[in-house]
Design an enzyme around this catalytic site. Structure first.
Site, PDB file in Angstrom:
ATOM      1  N   GLY A   9       0.854  -1.193   0.000  1.00 34.61           N
ATOM      2  CA  GLY A   9       0.000   0.000   0.000  1.00 34.61           C
ATOM      3  C   GLY A   9       0.881   1.230   0.000  1.00 34.61           C
ATOM      4  O   GLY A   9       1.215   1.773   1.051  1.00 34.61           O
ATOM      5  N   VAL A  74      -3.459   0.795   3.568  1.00 30.47           N
ATOM      6  CA  VAL A  74      -4.467   1.151   2.558  1.00 30.47           C
ATOM      7  C   VAL A  74      -5.618   1.846   3.266  1.00 30.47           C
ATOM      8  O   VAL A  74      -5.667   1.916   4.491  1.00 30.47           O
ATOM      9  CB  VAL A  74      -4.965  -0.092   1.779  1.00 30.47           C
ATOM     10  CG1 VAL A  74      -3.816  -0.767   1.050  1.00 30.47           C
ATOM     11  CG2 VAL A  74      -5.682  -1.079   2.686  1.00 30.47           C
ATOM     12  N   LYS A  75      -6.547   2.351   2.480  1.00 31.43           N
ATOM     13  CA  LYS A  75      -7.698   3.066   3.012  1.00 31.43           C
ATOM     14  C   LYS A  75      -8.464   2.144   3.973  1.00 31.43           C
ATOM     15  O   LYS A  75      -8.741   0.987   3.636  1.00 31.43           O
ATOM     16  CB  LYS A  75      -8.598   3.482   1.839  1.00 31.43           C
ATOM     17  CG  LYS A  75      -9.563   4.560   2.167  1.00 31.43           C
ATOM     18  CD  LYS A  75     -10.063   5.182   0.855  1.00 31.43           C
ATOM     19  CE  LYS A  75     -11.125   6.206   1.133  1.00 31.43           C
ATOM     20  NZ  LYS A  75     -12.463   5.700   1.254  1.00 31.43           N
ATOM     21  N   ALA A  76      -8.805   2.676   5.140  1.00 34.56           N
ATOM     22  CA  ALA A  76      -9.510   1.863   6.132  1.00 34.56           C
ATOM     23  C   ALA A  76     -10.852   1.401   5.572  1.00 34.56           C
ATOM     24  O   ALA A  76     -11.504   2.117   4.818  1.00 34.56           O
ATOM     25  CB  ALA A  76      -9.726   2.670   7.407  1.00 34.56           C
ATOM     26  N   SER A 128       0.181   8.152  13.782  1.00 34.02           N
ATOM     27  CA  SER A 128      -0.185   9.567  13.685  1.00 34.02           C
ATOM     28  C   SER A 128       1.000  10.423  13.297  1.00 34.02           C
ATOM     29  O   SER A 128       2.145  10.104  13.612  1.00 34.02           O
ATOM     30  CB  SER A 128      -0.730  10.074  15.023  1.00 34.02           C
ATOM     31  OG  SER A 128      -1.029  11.453  14.903  1.00 34.02           O
ATOM     32  N   GLY A 129       0.683  11.516  12.628  1.00 28.75           N
ATOM     33  CA  GLY A 129       1.729  12.464  12.269  1.00 28.75           C
ATOM     34  C   GLY A 129       1.644  12.900  10.822  1.00 28.75           C
ATOM     35  O   GLY A 129       2.469  13.676  10.347  1.00 28.75           O
ATOM     36  N   LYS A 182      -5.831   5.347  18.984  1.00 28.33           N
ATOM     37  CA  LYS A 182      -5.626   6.237  17.828  1.00 28.33           C
ATOM     38  C   LYS A 182      -6.928   6.978  17.517  1.00 28.33           C
ATOM     39  O   LYS A 182      -6.916   8.167  17.197  1.00 28.33           O
ATOM     40  CB  LYS A 182      -5.150   5.453  16.601  1.00 28.33           C
ATOM     41  CG  LYS A 182      -5.051   6.307  15.327  1.00 28.33           C
ATOM     42  CD  LYS A 182      -4.010   7.384  15.466  1.00 28.33           C
ATOM     43  CE  LYS A 182      -3.955   8.521  14.501  1.00 28.33           C
ATOM     44  NZ  LYS A 182      -4.616   8.631  13.268  1.00 28.33           N
ATOM     45  N   HIS A 185      -7.265   9.634  20.047  1.00 24.42           N
ATOM     46  CA  HIS A 185      -6.288  10.668  19.671  1.00 24.42           C
ATOM     47  C   HIS A 185      -6.907  11.607  18.639  1.00 24.42           C
ATOM     48  O   HIS A 185      -6.830  12.826  18.738  1.00 24.42           O
ATOM     49  CB  HIS A 185      -5.020  10.025  19.108  1.00 24.42           C
ATOM     50  CG  HIS A 185      -4.129  10.967  18.344  1.00 24.42           C
ATOM     51  ND1 HIS A 185      -4.415  11.400  17.059  1.00 24.42           N
ATOM     52  CD2 HIS A 185      -2.977  11.598  18.685  1.00 24.42           C
ATOM     53  CE1 HIS A 185      -3.488  12.238  16.642  1.00 24.42           C
ATOM     54  NE2 HIS A 185      -2.590  12.376  17.615  1.00 24.42           N
ATOM     55  N   ASN A 186      -7.544  11.025  17.623  1.00 21.98           N
ATOM     56  CA  ASN A 186      -8.151  11.849  16.579  1.00 21.98           C
ATOM     57  C   ASN A 186      -9.318  12.664  17.120  1.00 21.98           C
ATOM     58  O   ASN A 186      -9.518  13.807  16.717  1.00 21.98           O
ATOM     59  CB  ASN A 186      -8.596  10.984  15.403  1.00 21.98           C
ATOM     60  CG  ASN A 186      -7.445  10.608  14.492  1.00 21.98           C
ATOM     61  OD1 ASN A 186      -6.310  10.555  14.927  1.00 21.98           O
ATOM     62  ND2 ASN A 186      -7.722  10.340  13.243  1.00 21.98           N
ATOM     63  N   GLU A 189      -7.861  15.473  18.744  1.00 19.56           N
ATOM     64  CA  GLU A 189      -7.391  16.357  17.659  1.00 19.56           C
ATOM     65  C   GLU A 189      -8.544  17.243  17.160  1.00 19.56           C
ATOM     66  O   GLU A 189      -8.371  18.450  16.957  1.00 19.56           O
ATOM     67  CB  GLU A 189      -6.834  15.467  16.533  1.00 19.56           C
ATOM     68  CG  GLU A 189      -6.464  16.156  15.242  1.00 19.56           C
ATOM     69  CD  GLU A 189      -6.040  15.127  14.175  1.00 19.56           C
ATOM     70  OE1 GLU A 189      -5.145  14.301  14.444  1.00 19.56           O
ATOM     71  OE2 GLU A 189      -6.611  15.145  13.065  1.00 19.56           O
TER      72      GLU A 189
HETATM   73  C1  6PG Z   1      -2.995  11.822  12.362  1.00 22.54           C
HETATM   74  C2  6PG Z   1      -4.263  12.369  11.781  1.00 22.54           C
HETATM   75  C3  6PG Z   1      -4.657  11.587  10.559  1.00 22.54           C
HETATM   76  C4  6PG Z   1      -5.631  12.301   9.670  1.00 22.54           C
HETATM   77  C5  6PG Z   1      -7.017  12.302  10.210  1.00 22.54           C
HETATM   78  C6  6PG Z   1      -7.824  13.470   9.739  1.00 22.54           C
HETATM   79  O1  6PG Z   1      -3.050  11.459  13.514  1.00 22.54           O
HETATM   80  O2  6PG Z   1      -1.987  11.813  11.666  1.00 22.54           O
HETATM   81  O3  6PG Z   1      -5.286  12.279  12.714  1.00 22.54           O
HETATM   82  O4  6PG Z   1      -5.063  10.325  10.988  1.00 22.54           O
HETATM   83  O5  6PG Z   1      -5.190  13.566   9.389  1.00 22.54           O
HETATM   84  O6  6PG Z   1      -7.622  11.127   9.735  1.00 22.54           O
HETATM   85  O7  6PG Z   1      -9.128  13.204  10.046  1.00 22.54           O
HETATM   86  P1  6PG Z   1     -10.351  13.940   9.414  1.00 22.54           P
HETATM   87  O8  6PG Z   1     -10.226  13.825   7.938  1.00 22.54           O
HETATM   88  O9  6PG Z   1     -11.498  13.147   9.963  1.00 22.54           O
HETATM   89  O10 6PG Z   1     -10.279  15.344   9.900  1.00 22.54           O
END
Ligand code: 6PG
Length: 476
Positions: A9, A74-76, A128-129, A182, A185-186, A189
């Site tokens: 991927g 790959v895409k979830a 993440s990152g 994770k 975490h999001n 975010e």
């Molecule tokens: C990360 C981000 C990454 C992505 C998000 C954005 O930790 O690197 O969170 O996973 O940028 O999926 O999410 P949205 O598209 O839902 O804002």
């Protein structure tokens, strides 16, 4: 076979992660469904390290040393299942399949169960990152078994961001724990970004400041307690001018925030767990509101703009109030997110250490911040903390910020500026600290219309009042 690890991927996240692994001296097998991405990676970045490129999945698998560790990027969703289905028949007992996408932890649990039956290990791994992080050092939250981590751990700890000599990768807990944290975490975010956006909106519209001026404010904030990747990036974005129009870039972007789903999942999971993550929920809903363009248009046509913006005599004082509000609300949002992690871990028996998470989130990830070090210290001092909000450092921030926080919510409300995350976090804070809540009235109403019973403040037990009868009380 020569490769230590494999990755299939090769979109941007996948190829950057592969390059990062190669740059750290690990021989990596690479594969992509369409060969072109694989050959381009080797052509453009083959010098980064030792890659073994394969066109077929069979050759790819054969090029990896056993027990094989294979990362899927790959895409979830369905794409992940499709790759797993293709891979599984080619693998041998003891091999480790790693999903590095933003999968829902329930999918991870399902996949792990299915692969376990075939004698394979499945690891859900949160990365993440963003694209830069993947290349230069992300934060990596690994789920799955200890056994799988023994093989995978040394590589991911090596390629993750490092803070004070500590890797920003760790084994968070078994099965779905990595993807669960994770997800949260999001969610955090989302809350963090919403709070930043509200701070910007209030400053801009109450003080009438231009984005470029506000970039300076955020830059200054980044020197203090708020020091974080997202605040730094906010300053950068606000300072940016659109080349085509010469206008502030933020003014040419359509104001409808999208989402791929992890924030929504966090809120759904929080509802199931019974954990009030009001900051994350408001942030997720605020994105939905922004996207309801037709309703917004209809409302704009009927209701005039509020012009009751309060005058501000002490501009510097107001900026400081907004900073305090942002910080206090951020404390609430993170405290709620960590509550969800603790509760999720308890309910699933994952034994996640919140302090370890705060440690690996200090670098690499999107929410990386100086603040995470304070959270790490709080859990180090008191591993079974009831809420981060009452821990000394954070309680001080809340107490010191409280008055300014209230002033900002009042000013925004008066000016007609929506501040759902500022306001709801303040309400949450007030709810927790309040002596008595009107939940008592709700219990009384429930008992009245549905005989749902209530507890009393003065004695043990469960009671019901015969509301339709003589109003005497009976034991329920
Ligand atoms: C990360 C981000 C990454 C992505 C998000 C954005 O930790 O690197 O969170 O996973 O940028 O999926 O999410 P949205 O598209 O839902 O804002």
């Amino acid at each position: 076979p020569t490769a230590e690890i494999g990755l299939t991927g090769l979109a941007v996240m996948g190829s950057n992660l592969a390059r990062n692994i190669a740059r750290h001296g690990h021989t990596i097998a690479v594969h992509n469904r369409s060969t072109e991405k694989m050959t381009r990676l080797l052509e453009e970045h083959g010098d980064d390290g030792d890659f073994v490129g394969s066109e077929s999945l069979e050759d790819f698998v054969a090029s990896i040393r056993q027990p094989r560790a294979i990362i899927i990027m790959v895409k979830a969703g369905e794409a992940t299942d499709a790759v797993i289905d293709d891979l599984v028949p080619l693998l041998d007992e003891g091999d480790i399949v790693v999903d590095g996408g933003n999968a829902h932890f329930a999918d991870t649990l399902r996949r792990q169960e299915a692969l376990e039956k075939k004698g394979l290990h499945f690891v859900g791994m949160g990365v993440s990152g963003g694209e830069e992080g993947a290349l230069h050092g992300p934060s990596i939250m690994v789920g799955g078994s200890e056994h799988a981590y023994a093989t995978l751990g040394p590589v991911v700890e090596d390629i993750a961001a490092q803070v004070d000599g500590t890797s920003c990768a760790t084994h968070v807990g078994p099965d779905g724990a990595g993807h669960f944290v994770k997800m949260v975490h999001n969610g955090i975010e989302y809350a963090d970004m919403q709070l930043i956006a509200e701070a910007y909106d209030v400053l801009r519209n109450v003080l009438g400041k231009e984005p470029a001026e506000l970039a300076e404010v955020f830059r200054e904030w980044n020197e203090g307690d708020l020091d974080s990747f997202l605040i730094e990036m906010t300053a950068d974005v606000l300072a940016h001018t659109d080349a085509a129009t010469g206008r502030p870039f933020v003014d040419v972007v359509v104001d409808a925030a999208e989402q791929k789903g992890t924030g929504r999942w966090t809120v759904q999971s929080a509802l199931d767990l019974g954990v009030p993550v009001t900051g994350i929920a408001e942030a997720t809903f605020a994105r939905s509101v922004s996207g309801h363009v037709e309703q917004r248009e209809a409302a704009r046509a009927v209701f005039s703009q509020t012009s009751d913006t309060p005058g501000v005599d002490d501009e510097a004082g107001f900026v400081e109030d907004v900073r305090a509000a942002l910080y206090a609300a951020k404390v609430v949002a993170y405290a709620q997110g960590f509550d969800q992690i603790v509760e999720g871990s308890n309910q699933h028996g994952w034994d996640v250490s919140p302090g370890d998470l705060a440690t690996i989130w200090r670098g690499g990830c999107i929410i990386r911040a100086k603040f995470l070090d304070r959270i790490r210290e709080a859990y180090e001092a008191e591993p079974d903390l009831t809420t981060l909000m009452t821990q000394e450092y954070f309680s001080r921030a809340l107490k010191e910020g409280e008055a300014g926080w209230r002033r900002v919510v009042v000013a925004a409300t008066q000016a007609g500026i929506p501040v759902p995350a500022f306001a709801s976090s303040l309400s949450y804070f007030d709810a927790l600290r309040r002596d008595r809540l009107p939940a008592a009235l709700i219990q009384a109403l429930r008992d009245n219309f549905g005989a749902h019973t209530y507890a009393r403040t003065d004695r043990e037990g469960s009671f019901h009042t015969l509301w339709a009868g003589d109003r005497s009380e009976v034991d329920a």
